[in-house]
Design an enzyme around this catalytic site. Structure first.
Site, mmCIF file in Angstrom:
data_model
loop_
_atom_site.group_PDB
_atom_site.id
_atom_site.type_symbol
_atom_site.label_atom_id
_atom_site.label_comp_id
_atom_site.label_asym_id
_atom_site.label_seq_id
_atom_site.Cartn_x
_atom_site.Cartn_y
_atom_site.Cartn_z
ATOM 1 N N LYS A 266 10.755 -32.934 -4.096
ATOM 2 C CA LYS A 266 11.899 -32.912 -3.177
ATOM 3 C C LYS A 266 11.847 -34.103 -2.228
ATOM 4 O O LYS A 266 12.827 -34.852 -2.096
ATOM 5 C CB LYS A 266 11.927 -31.613 -2.365
ATOM 6 C CG LYS A 266 13.126 -31.507 -1.438
ATOM 7 C CD LYS A 266 12.926 -30.483 -0.339
ATOM 8 C CE LYS A 266 12.129 -31.056 0.815
ATOM 9 N NZ LYS A 266 12.106 -30.193 1.998
ATOM 10 N N ASP B 139 16.126 -28.332 -1.811
ATOM 11 C CA ASP B 139 15.527 -27.676 -0.648
ATOM 12 C C ASP B 139 15.954 -26.214 -0.641
ATOM 13 O O ASP B 139 16.496 -25.709 -1.632
ATOM 14 C CB ASP B 139 15.928 -28.399 0.650
ATOM 15 C CG ASP B 139 17.362 -28.113 1.073
ATOM 16 O OD1 ASP B 139 18.165 -27.645 0.212
ATOM 17 O OD2 ASP B 139 17.692 -28.342 2.250
#
Length: 210
Positions: free
Chosen positions: A121, A140
């Site tokens: 991420k 996320d």
């Protein structure tokens, strides 16, 4: 509606609400974005921006982070969750970037994920927002939640959700999709009480009446 058409419609509608979606974290350099993204885990972007407004004035270079006494750096970021581990990872990453990468934040997924505290991420965010390199989709908590609610993925593992989203979204829209889902997740599609009546996606969302 098949998933590729669904993604296209989601993008079209959310872009009307947010014509120029971008990373909500404030930064000037790739390393500042790395710092901000590491700090953002389980902490709001607003709180991170509050912390980094003074942090970035104090630490002006990667070397400044590498040379900082750990306890002092921890104190500087103590208002975010898990600040001790985050400060340690930032300091270690600074040292590694200086020694291994010639004081330049790497611009490949393979190299970025070798840094402490940097998973896919964070690496995706750095690549797309600092270097304009699209390798994947940053997943996320908002992207994870909305992907399930909108029927884009039935997976609960972020890496598997990312693969599902990449398969149904044009590559040029990968970063845009992530930014838009995050914005929508902060707005109408909140975690506890989604605001269905204010949601521009209600008629195409399988969770709207749930």
């Amino acid at each position: 509606m098949d998933k590729k058409k669904l993604v296209s419609e989601i993008l079209r509608r959310l872009l009307r609400e947010h014509p120029a979606p971008k990373c909500a974290l404030n930064f000037r350099t790739p390393f500042e974005l790395l710092v901000a993204t590491v700090l953002s885990a389980q902490t709001t972007d607003a709180q991170v921006n509050k912390v980094t407004s003074s942090l970035f004035k104090k630490y002006r270079s990667i070397k400044a982070y590498a040379d900082a006494p750990l306890e002092e750096l921890q104190d500087d970021v103590s208002s975010v969750n898990f600040y001790r581990n985050k400060a340690a990872n930032i300091r270690k990453s600074a040292g590694i970037i200086i020694k291994r990468f010639g004081s330049r934040v790497p611009d490949t997924m393979e190299e970025l994920v070798t840094l402490p505290g940097v998973a896919r991420k964070t690496a995706n965010i750095i690549l797309s927002d600092a270097y304009e390199i699209i390798e994947g989709i940053a997943v996320d908590t908002h992207v994870l939640r909305l992907s399930g609610r909108l029927g884009l993925s039935s997976e609960t593992n972020p890496a598997k959700v990312e693969q599902d989203l990449m398969a149904i979204t044009p590559r040029k829209e990968w970063a845009t999709l992530s930014h838009l889902l995050i914005l929508h997740g902060r707005g109408a599609c909140r975690a506890r009480k989604p605001m269905h009546s204010d949601c521009s996606l209600r008629d195409i969302c399988p969770s709207a009446d749930g």
